[in-house]
Design a protein around this motif. Structure first.
Motif, PDB file in Angstrom:
ATOM      1  N   ALA A   1      52.935 -22.176  37.916  1.00 52.76           N
ATOM      2  CA  ALA A   1      51.829 -21.216  38.016  1.00 52.76           C
ATOM      3  C   ALA A   1      50.494 -21.916  37.789  1.00 52.76           C
ATOM      4  O   ALA A   1      49.499 -21.618  38.472  1.00 52.76           O
ATOM      5  CB  ALA A   1      52.020 -20.080  37.014  1.00 52.76           C
ATOM      6  N   ASP A   2      50.463 -22.864  36.864  1.00 56.60           N
ATOM      7  CA  ASP A   2      49.251 -23.627  36.587  1.00 56.60           C
ATOM      8  C   ASP A   2      48.831 -24.450  37.801  1.00 56.60           C
ATOM      9  O   ASP A   2      47.656 -24.490  38.159  1.00 56.60           O
ATOM     10  CB  ASP A   2      49.494 -24.535  35.377  1.00 56.60           C
ATOM     11  CG  ASP A   2      48.261 -25.306  34.969  1.00 56.60           C
ATOM     12  OD1 ASP A   2      47.281 -24.667  34.546  1.00 56.60           O
ATOM     13  OD2 ASP A   2      48.283 -26.553  35.075  1.00 56.60           O
TER      14      ASP A   2
ATOM     15  N   ALA B   1      58.130 -22.432  34.832  1.00 56.65           N
ATOM     16  CA  ALA B   1      57.384 -21.388  35.547  1.00 56.65           C
ATOM     17  C   ALA B   1      55.887 -21.487  35.247  1.00 56.65           C
ATOM     18  O   ALA B   1      55.048 -21.312  36.138  1.00 56.65           O
ATOM     19  CB  ALA B   1      57.914 -20.005  35.167  1.00 56.65           C
ATOM     20  N   ARG B   2      55.548 -21.788  33.995  1.00 61.45           N
ATOM     21  CA  ARG B   2      54.147 -21.899  33.614  1.00 61.45           C
ATOM     22  C   ARG B   2      53.482 -23.087  34.307  1.00 61.45           C
ATOM     23  O   ARG B   2      52.349 -22.985  34.778  1.00 61.45           O
ATOM     24  CB  ARG B   2      54.020 -22.036  32.100  1.00 61.45           C
ATOM     25  CG  ARG B   2      52.596 -21.894  31.620  1.00 61.45           C
ATOM     26  CD  ARG B   2      52.426 -21.913  30.110  1.00 61.45           C
ATOM     27  NE  ARG B   2      53.437 -21.151  29.416  1.00 61.45           N
ATOM     28  CZ  ARG B   2      54.210 -21.645  28.439  1.00 61.45           C
ATOM     29  NH1 ARG B   2      54.076 -22.895  28.051  1.00 61.45           N
ATOM     30  NH2 ARG B   2      55.094 -20.899  27.838  1.00 61.45           N
TER      31      ARG B   2
ATOM     32  N   GLU C   1      49.535 -23.809  40.931  1.00 64.54           N
ATOM     33  CA  GLU C   1      49.046 -22.880  41.954  1.00 64.54           C
ATOM     34  C   GLU C   1      47.633 -22.405  41.633  1.00 64.54           C
ATOM     35  O   GLU C   1      46.774 -22.333  42.518  1.00 64.54           O
ATOM     36  CB  GLU C   1      49.987 -21.682  42.092  1.00 64.54           C
ATOM     37  CG  GLU C   1      49.537 -20.672  43.118  1.00 64.54           C
ATOM     38  CD  GLU C   1      49.374 -21.224  44.532  1.00 64.54           C
ATOM     39  OE1 GLU C   1      48.577 -20.642  45.301  1.00 64.54           O
ATOM     40  OE2 GLU C   1      50.023 -22.230  44.883  1.00 64.54           O
ATOM     41  N   ALA C   2      47.365 -22.094  40.381  1.00 68.29           N
ATOM     42  CA  ALA C   2      46.027 -21.647  39.984  1.00 68.29           C
ATOM     43  C   ALA C   2      44.995 -22.749  40.235  1.00 68.29           C
ATOM     44  O   ALA C   2      43.899 -22.481  40.756  1.00 68.29           O
ATOM     45  CB  ALA C   2      46.029 -21.237  38.519  1.00 68.29           C
TER      46      ALA C   2
END
Length: 129
Positions: A35-36, A31-32, A38-39
């Motif tokens: 998310a990374d 998940a991290r 996407e950021a």
């Protein structure tokens, strides 16, 4: 930009390939990473979506005379100048990738208040320049 976008696609594919299991740590890591990615994609979009890019594209499309086009490109360089370091720093994470161009360098700035810095200077891959 293309190099960074390709690495983000690779990171996303690798994270999505992780099979769900019983490990909560693995789930959080997956998940991290997603998310990374996407950021970082949002930062890339922010760098690309600036008035400078639009001004340059419009000047090129309109076929302005060289002098006018040069002025537009100079004005357009200001927002690009302030946004491009974002991409440079994101690319550094992939310096060990075979497609990384060493000419891009790893430049960091050391300020006076840092222990090894008595003035502002740049350091490339551990060497001070």
């Amino acid at each position: 930009m293309q190099f960074l976008k390709a690495r983000l696609r690779e990171d996303e594919a690798a994270a999505r390939a992780v099979k769900p299991g019983k490990s909560e740590d693995l789930k959080r890591l997956k998940a991290r990473v997603l998310a990374d990615v996407e950021a970082k994609r949002r930062l890339v979009a922010w760098v690309e979506d600036n008035i400078g890019t639009t001004l340059k594209a419009d000047a090129d499309a309109e076929g302005l005379p060289i002098l006018k086009k040069g002025v537009v490109h100079l004005i357009a360089a200001v927002p690009e100048f302030f946004r491009s370091p974002v991409i440079e720093r994101l690319v550094w994470a992939y310096a060990d990738h075979p497609d990384y161009d060493s000419a891009w360098g790893l430049i960091e700035y050391v300020h006076e208040d840092e222990p090894d810095g008595d003035k502002l200077h740049s350091r490339t891959r551990g060497r001070t320049t």
